[in-house]
Design an enzyme around this catalytic site. Structure first.
Site, PDB file in Angstrom:
ATOM      1  N   TYR A   1     -14.984   0.765   9.027  1.00 58.98           N
ATOM      2  CA  TYR A   1     -13.550   1.031   9.190  1.00 58.98           C
ATOM      3  C   TYR A   1     -13.111   0.713  10.611  1.00 58.98           C
ATOM      4  O   TYR A   1     -12.109   0.028  10.839  1.00 58.98           O
ATOM      5  CB  TYR A   1     -13.281   2.503   8.863  1.00 58.98           C
ATOM      6  CG  TYR A   1     -11.856   2.951   9.067  1.00 58.98           C
ATOM      7  CD1 TYR A   1     -10.831   2.497   8.246  1.00 58.98           C
ATOM      8  CD2 TYR A   1     -11.539   3.867  10.075  1.00 58.98           C
ATOM      9  CE1 TYR A   1      -9.526   2.933   8.421  1.00 58.98           C
ATOM     10  CE2 TYR A   1     -10.242   4.309  10.253  1.00 58.98           C
ATOM     11  CZ  TYR A   1      -9.243   3.846   9.429  1.00 58.98           C
ATOM     12  OH  TYR A   1      -7.951   4.282   9.605  1.00 58.98           O
TER      13      TYR A   1
ATOM     14  N   ARG B   1      -1.230  -0.322  -7.997  1.00 55.00           N
ATOM     15  CA  ARG B   1      -0.988   0.469  -9.198  1.00 55.00           C
ATOM     16  C   ARG B   1       0.474   0.912  -9.245  1.00 55.00           C
ATOM     17  O   ARG B   1       1.124   1.060  -8.213  1.00 55.00           O
ATOM     18  CB  ARG B   1      -1.884   1.721  -9.224  1.00 55.00           C
ATOM     19  CG  ARG B   1      -3.374   1.421  -9.222  1.00 55.00           C
ATOM     20  CD  ARG B   1      -4.180   2.705  -9.221  1.00 55.00           C
ATOM     21  NE  ARG B   1      -5.609   2.443  -9.132  1.00 55.00           N
ATOM     22  CZ  ARG B   1      -6.270   2.253  -8.003  1.00 55.00           C
ATOM     23  NH1 ARG B   1      -5.612   2.320  -6.853  1.00 55.00           N
ATOM     24  NH2 ARG B   1      -7.560   2.009  -7.997  1.00 55.00           N
TER      25      ARG B   1
ATOM     26  N   ILE C   1      -4.045  12.213  10.481  1.00 56.22           N
ATOM     27  CA  ILE C   1      -2.682  12.533  10.066  1.00 56.22           C
ATOM     28  C   ILE C   1      -2.722  13.669   9.059  1.00 56.22           C
ATOM     29  O   ILE C   1      -3.452  13.610   8.062  1.00 56.22           O
ATOM     30  CB  ILE C   1      -1.973  11.306   9.472  1.00 56.22           C
ATOM     31  CG1 ILE C   1      -1.856  10.205  10.527  1.00 56.22           C
ATOM     32  CG2 ILE C   1      -0.597  11.682   8.939  1.00 56.22           C
ATOM     33  CD1 ILE C   1      -1.213   8.940  10.017  1.00 56.22           C
TER      34      ILE C   1
ATOM     35  N   GLY D   1       0.830  -1.196   0.000  1.00 55.19           N
ATOM     36  CA  GLY D   1       0.000   0.000   0.000  1.00 55.19           C
ATOM     37  C   GLY D   1       0.862   1.243   0.000  1.00 55.19           C
ATOM     38  O   GLY D   1       0.498   2.275   0.576  1.00 55.19           O
TER      39      GLY D   1
ATOM     40  N   GLN E   1      -1.474   7.645   1.370  1.00 53.80           N
ATOM     41  CA  GLN E   1      -1.040   8.865   2.050  1.00 53.80           C
ATOM     42  C   GLN E   1       0.160   8.615   2.949  1.00 53.80           C
ATOM     43  O   GLN E   1       1.148   9.340   2.883  1.00 53.80           O
ATOM     44  CB  GLN E   1      -2.188   9.449   2.880  1.00 53.80           C
ATOM     45  CG  GLN E   1      -1.810  10.750   3.583  1.00 53.80           C
ATOM     46  CD  GLN E   1      -2.854  11.223   4.584  1.00 53.80           C
ATOM     47  OE1 GLN E   1      -3.629  10.420   5.094  1.00 53.80           O
ATOM     48  NE2 GLN E   1      -2.868  12.497   4.878  1.00 53.80           N
TER      49      GLN E   1
END
Length: 319
Positions: free
Chosen positions: A140, A36, A170, A8, A12
């Protein structure tokens, strides 16, 4: 940590953590992986296009690069997850289970971040303890609580060196927000520089814990380098640096930009999530067990954010 895989890496946290760890451990020793292609990350070190839900490719990558530490940063965030809870569970838990199994098979340490979203309205709101009732009201949050329990299970049953922190919001001056409830605290700085005005989706009286990205990156390194014999909680530590409401961050920006204005158009979905989370966290266990010590407060972060974003605009890097 000697040979690191960041799964990942295009997100961010991952994009900045990759650069940060390469600066510390060397470019060739930090492998970035994402579903990606990420050209920026591929320019300075090894990069693998990999779906974390593909267990075979995951294991092959760890074996090929002789990885000893995995950072699993794959997640759909709170607001995005509420739009498609089934997808959020599939991605968040699928990536975690593969990370845990691969870490077990190849004897790797594993970092998987939890979140302030793991708490719910029944948790104490102020100075929320490390160990307390956790009944989140978002998918989540459900994934994060489940992830903490699974990580502890793999540590206790298989001896996998699992570690985690509960990240608050964050704030970054490098990467854009990715669909979280706390993202208003990033958007407000960009809106201040672009438009001198901000439309806030969070009510003025709602406080949430926040962390500037440099402190978040330091927490990842410090925890993973900590003496395992001193870790009692492992999965997962409360950490924080500051807690503020929209009015407080607005007032701080106005110290630098007196003409800056803000109005409220509250998003009911975001408000419901934000009100279910703590106002402030007790991070004393992280301080005691592995020396957590944030360096940034609201005033210093605001000055830094505005300076860097304004420079980006002058240089034509901000649309």
């Amino acid at each position: 940590m000697k040979r690191i895989l960041i799964v990942g890496a295009g997100g961010q946290i991952g994009s900045e953590l990759t650069t940060h760890l390469r600066d510390i451990y060397g470019n060739k020793n930090v492998v970035a992986a994402d579903v990606r292609e990420c050209r920026d990350l591929a320019e300075n070190g090894p990069f693998v296009v990999m779906n974390a839900l593909d267990a075979n490719t995951f294991g092959y990558t760890v074996n090929k690069y002789r990885i000893d530490t995995i950072f699993n940063l794959v997640a759909l965030l709170s607001v995005v997850g509420e739009k498609d809870p089934q997808l959020a569970w599939s991605i968040n838990m699928g990536a975690l289970m593969n990370s845990l199994d691969v870490a077990r098979q190849y004897n790797c340490s594993l970092f998987t971040p939890s979140s302030i979203g793991a708490f719910g309205p029944s948790s104490p709101k102020v100075n929320t303890p490390q160990d307390t009732l956790m009944q989140p009201t978002t998918m989540y949050g459900v994934c994060k609580v489940t992830g903490e329990l699974l990580s502890n299970y793999y540590f206790q049953k298989y001896g996998v060196d699992t570690r985690s922190v509960r990240f608050p919001g964050i704030i970054s001056n490098v990467t854009p927000p990715g669909g979280g409830t706390t993202d208003y605290a990033v958007d407000i700085y960009y809106s201040a520089i672009r438009h001198n005005h901000f439309v806030c989706p969070i009510p003025k009286d709602v406080k949430m814990d926040m962390l500037y990205m440099p402190d978040a990156l330091n927490a990842c390194v410090r925890l993973m380098e900590a003496d395992p014999a001193k870790l009692i909680h492992r999965n997962s530590f409360n950490i924080t640096a500051m807690s503020f409401s929209p009015e407080e961050i607005y007032d701080e920006i106005r110290r630098h930009m007196p003409d800056f204005t803000m109005k409220y158009e509250v998003d009911p979905g975001k408000e419901a999530i934000a009100r279910s989370w703590p106002d402030s966290l007790d991070d004393s266990c992280a301080r005691d067990e592995w020396g957590w010590a944030p360096q940034w407060n609201l005033a210093d972060m605001t000055a830094d954010m505005l300076t860097i974003i304004a420079r980006k605009r002058r240089d034509g890097l901000l649309i």
